[in-house]
Design an enzyme around this catalytic site. Structure first.
Site, mmCIF file in Angstrom:
data_model
loop_
_atom_site.group_PDB
_atom_site.id
_atom_site.type_symbol
_atom_site.label_atom_id
_atom_site.label_comp_id
_atom_site.label_asym_id
_atom_site.label_seq_id
_atom_site.Cartn_x
_atom_site.Cartn_y
_atom_site.Cartn_z
ATOM 1 N N CYS A 1 -74.216 -94.387 -2.798
ATOM 2 C CA CYS A 1 -75.174 -93.283 -2.946
ATOM 3 C C CYS A 1 -75.137 -92.345 -1.744
ATOM 4 O O CYS A 1 -75.122 -91.130 -1.894
ATOM 5 C CB CYS A 1 -76.606 -93.819 -3.050
ATOM 6 S SG CYS A 1 -76.805 -95.208 -4.161
ATOM 7 N N ASP A 2 -75.136 -92.895 -0.550
ATOM 8 C CA ASP A 2 -75.413 -92.091 0.642
ATOM 9 C C ASP A 2 -74.230 -91.914 1.585
ATOM 10 O O ASP A 2 -74.335 -91.170 2.558
ATOM 11 C CB ASP A 2 -76.587 -92.719 1.416
ATOM 12 C CG ASP A 2 -77.873 -92.683 0.601
ATOM 13 O OD1 ASP A 2 -78.009 -91.776 -0.245
ATOM 14 O OD2 ASP A 2 -78.735 -93.551 0.800
ATOM 15 N N CYS B 1 -77.314 -98.275 0.348
ATOM 16 C CA CYS B 1 -76.404 -97.934 -0.742
ATOM 17 C C CYS B 1 -75.327 -96.963 -0.252
ATOM 18 O O CYS B 1 -75.569 -95.755 -0.161
ATOM 19 C CB CYS B 1 -77.188 -97.324 -1.911
ATOM 20 S SG CYS B 1 -76.145 -96.896 -3.313
HETATM 21 P P1 FAD Z 1 -85.664 -99.106 -10.467
HETATM 22 O O1 FAD Z 1 -85.387 -97.720 -10.079
HETATM 23 O O2 FAD Z 1 -85.536 -100.174 -9.443
HETATM 24 O O3 FAD Z 1 -87.130 -99.154 -11.075
HETATM 25 C C1 FAD Z 1 -87.756 -100.349 -11.380
HETATM 26 C C2 FAD Z 1 -89.118 -100.041 -11.944
HETATM 27 O O4 FAD Z 1 -89.710 -101.248 -12.437
HETATM 28 C C3 FAD Z 1 -90.110 -99.468 -10.940
HETATM 29 O O5 FAD Z 1 -90.734 -98.362 -11.518
HETATM 30 C C4 FAD Z 1 -91.136 -100.580 -10.746
HETATM 31 O O6 FAD Z 1 -92.444 -100.102 -10.467
HETATM 32 C C5 FAD Z 1 -91.072 -101.238 -12.116
HETATM 33 N N1 FAD Z 1 -91.549 -102.607 -12.181
HETATM 34 C C6 FAD Z 1 -91.106 -103.700 -11.497
HETATM 35 N N2 FAD Z 1 -91.822 -104.780 -11.852
HETATM 36 C C7 FAD Z 1 -92.737 -104.350 -12.771
HETATM 37 C C8 FAD Z 1 -93.769 -104.994 -13.501
HETATM 38 N N3 FAD Z 1 -94.026 -106.303 -13.362
HETATM 39 N N4 FAD Z 1 -94.534 -104.252 -14.357
HETATM 40 C C9 FAD Z 1 -94.270 -102.933 -14.533
HETATM 41 N N5 FAD Z 1 -93.295 -102.281 -13.878
HETATM 42 C C10 FAD Z 1 -92.552 -102.982 -12.993
HETATM 43 N N6 FAD Z 1 -78.367 -94.154 -7.378
HETATM 44 C C11 FAD Z 1 -77.643 -93.046 -7.684
HETATM 45 O O7 FAD Z 1 -77.111 -92.956 -8.791
HETATM 46 N N7 FAD Z 1 -77.544 -92.013 -6.797
HETATM 47 C C12 FAD Z 1 -78.124 -92.032 -5.572
HETATM 48 O O8 FAD Z 1 -77.981 -91.105 -4.778
HETATM 49 C C13 FAD Z 1 -78.890 -93.182 -5.229
HETATM 50 N N8 FAD Z 1 -79.510 -93.261 -4.033
HETATM 51 C C14 FAD Z 1 -80.254 -94.369 -3.736
HETATM 52 C C15 FAD Z 1 -80.899 -94.419 -2.517
HETATM 53 C C16 FAD Z 1 -81.672 -95.514 -2.185
HETATM 54 C C17 FAD Z 1 -82.376 -95.560 -0.862
HETATM 55 C C18 FAD Z 1 -81.794 -96.600 -3.116
HETATM 56 C C19 FAD Z 1 -82.646 -97.794 -2.775
HETATM 57 C C20 FAD Z 1 -81.144 -96.546 -4.338
HETATM 58 C C21 FAD Z 1 -80.359 -95.445 -4.649
HETATM 59 N N9 FAD Z 1 -79.680 -95.371 -5.856
HETATM 60 C C22 FAD Z 1 -78.988 -94.241 -6.171
HETATM 61 C C23 FAD Z 1 -79.716 -96.482 -6.801
HETATM 62 C C24 FAD Z 1 -80.720 -96.184 -7.921
HETATM 63 O O9 FAD Z 1 -81.943 -95.832 -7.347
HETATM 64 C C25 FAD Z 1 -80.879 -97.407 -8.813
HETATM 65 O O10 FAD Z 1 -79.616 -97.808 -9.312
HETATM 66 C C26 FAD Z 1 -81.799 -97.090 -9.979
HETATM 67 O O11 FAD Z 1 -83.041 -96.607 -9.517
HETATM 68 C C27 FAD Z 1 -82.031 -98.312 -10.860
HETATM 69 O O12 FAD Z 1 -82.895 -97.935 -11.867
HETATM 70 P P2 FAD Z 1 -83.763 -98.965 -12.695
HETATM 71 O O13 FAD Z 1 -84.479 -98.161 -13.709
HETATM 72 O O14 FAD Z 1 -82.918 -100.083 -13.145
HETATM 73 O O15 FAD Z 1 -84.784 -99.631 -11.676
#
Ligand code: FAD
Length: 314
Positions: free
Chosen positions: A143-144, A140
Site C-alpha cells: 500500500c505505502d 503495508c
Molecule cells: P476492514 O477494512 O478491516 O474492515 C473490517 C470491518 O469489520 C470494520 O468496519 C470493523 O469495525 C468491522 N468489524 C469487526 N468486528 C466486528 C463485529 N464484531 N461487529 C461488527 N463489525 C465488526 N489497501 C489498498 O488497497 N490500498 C492502500 O493504499 C491501503 N493502505 C492501507 C494502509 C493501512 C495503514 C492499512 C492498515 C491497510 C491498508 N490497506 C490498503 C489494506 C486495506 O485497508 C484492507 O485490505 C481492507 O480495508 C480490508 O477490507 P475489509 O472490508 O476486509 O476489512
C-alpha cells in the site's frame, strides 16, 4: 427499538463496514434484498487509519482513505442498505434463521450472513510507532511503499510476509534494512536467498527495536544489538512493521472452519464457509492479498453467493 430486531428475519446481515462489507451491501441491496450492515467499532475499516490511497481504481488523483470509505457508505445507503452503528457481539449459526446478538442486548435473525470483519495488523507496541503511524510508519508495503521511492526504509519481521515486503520495497527504495529479532529468519529458504541476492537489502539479526525516531515524521530508528548489548541508530524515512496480522474471527470460531492462522476458510472460487448461508469476504478470509480492491471483489462475490443461496434454499 431496533428495526432489525422485529420478528421477520432480514435476508442479508453483513458484519463489517470495510471495503468488503460495503461492496457486499451495494450488490445485495441493488439486487432488491433487504440488507442490514453492522459497522462495528471501526466504521469504514482499516482504510480510515491511512491517509492517501493511490491504488484503488476510479480515483485517478488518489483519495483520503476516510473519504473513500464515506463514498462506499453513501453508495451502499443509496440502494437502501440499513446501516447500523453497532457491533455484533455473539452469533448462533447452529439454528436457522441464524441469530446475531447486537451490542450484547438485541437479537436479530438473518437468512444469510456475510462476515466481513477484516484483520488487524500486529504492532510492536512502541509509543513512537503509534505517534508516527501514517507519518512513515506503516504495516503495508504494497500500500505505502511507493511513497518512499528512492528513500531508505526498514522492515521489521522474519517471516515470509516480511521477506515479501522487503523484496517489494527493494525494487522501489534506495536501501532496505530487514530487522530480525532472533538469529535467523522464519521465511522460506528461497525467499531468504532472494533477499540476500538484492544488493540494496541488509539483514540485521538479533536486533531489537528501541524507538522510532522523528518528531513529525520518521527520521530514523534506534536499535539494540543483542549480541554486543549496544544501541545504535539508522537514518531512514519509512518503517514497515511486518510481524503478522490477526483476523477478526474469534466470534465465529465455534462454528466456522478456520485455517491454521485463524483466517476463515472458504471454498475455493467462492465465499462459502462450512455453514451453508454464511459467507466470508475481505481480509478475514485472505492472508495473502489484503488489499481494498480484493476485499471489495470478494464482497461482491459474497453478495452474489448470498443471493443465489436465497433463491434456491432461503
Ligand atoms: P476492514 O477494512 O478491516 O474492515 C473490517 C470491518 O469489520 C470494520 O468496519 C470493523 O469495525 C468491522 N468489524 C469487526 N468486528 C466486528 C463485529 N464484531 N461487529 C461488527 N463489525 C465488526 N489497501 C489498498 O488497497 N490500498 C492502500 O493504499 C491501503 N493502505 C492501507 C494502509 C493501512 C495503514 C492499512 C492498515 C491497510 C491498508 N490497506 C490498503 C489494506 C486495506 O485497508 C484492507 O485490505 C481492507 O480495508 C480490508 O477490507 P475489509 O472490508 O476486509 O476489512
Amino acid at each position: 427499538m431496533d428495526n432489525a430486531s422485529t420478528s421477520s428475519p432480514v435476508s442479508v446481515a453483513i458484519i463489517g463496514s470495510g471495503p468488503a462489507g460495503y461492496t457486499a451491501a451495494i450488490y445485495a441491496a441493488r439486487a432488491g434484498l433487504d440488507v442490514v450492515l453492522y459497522q462495528g467499532l471501526q466504521p469504514g475499516g482499516q482504510l480510515t487509519t491511512t491517509t492517501e490511497v493511490e491504488n484503488f481504481p476510479g480515483y485517478p488523483e488518489g483519495a483520503l482513505g476516510s473519504q473513500m470509505m464515506v463514498d462506499f457508505q453513501t453508495q451502499a445507503q443509496r440502494f437502501g442498505t440499513d446501516i447500523r452503528n453497532a457491533t455484533v457481539t455473539a452469533v448462533n449459526f447452529s439454528c436457522y434463521p441464524f441469530q446475531l446478538t447486537i451490542d450484547t442486548t438485541t437479537t436479530v435473525e438473518a437468512k444469510t450472513v456475510i462476515i466481513a470483519t477484516g484483520a488487524s495488523a500486529k504492532w510492536l507496541g512502541l509509543e513512537s510507532e503509534k505517534r508516527l503511524n501514517g507519518r512513515g510508519v506503516s504495516a503495508c508495503a504494497t500500500c505505502d511503499g511507493f511513497f518512499f521511492r528512492g528513500q531508505d526504509v526498514a522492515v521489521v519481521g522474519g517471516g515470509d510476509t516480511a521477506a515479501e515486503e522487503a523484496l517489494h520495497l527493494s525494487k522501489i527504495c534506495n536501501k532496505v534494512y530487514v530487522l530480525v529479532r532472533s538469529d535467523k529468519m522464519r521465511a522460506s529458504h528461497i525467499m531468504q536467498q532472494r533477499l540476500i541476492s538484492k544488493p540494496n537489502v541488509s539483514i540485521f539479526f538479533n536486533t531489537g527495536i528501541e524507538e522510532i525516531l522523528g518528531d513529525q515524521e520518521v527520521e530514523g530508528v534506534r536499535l539494540f544489538d543483542k549480541r554486543s548489548q549496544t544501541s545504535f541508530e539508522l537514518l531512514l524515512q519509512g518503517f514497515f512493521v511486518a510481524i503478522g496480522h490477526q483476523p477478526n474471527t474469534a466470534l465465529f470460531a465455534p462454528y466456522i472452519t478456520l485455517d491454521n492462522k485463524g483466517y476463515i476458510q472458504t471454498t475455493p472460487g467462492s465465499t462459502k464457509t462450512n455453514i451453508p448461508g454464511v459467507f466470508a469476504a475481505g481480509d478475514v478470509q485472505d492472508s495473502i492479498y489484503r488489499q481494498a480492491i480484493t476485499a471489495a471483489g470478494t464482497g461482491c462475490m459474497a453478495a452474489l453467493d448470498a443471493e443465489r443461496f436465497l433463491a434456491t434454499e432461503g
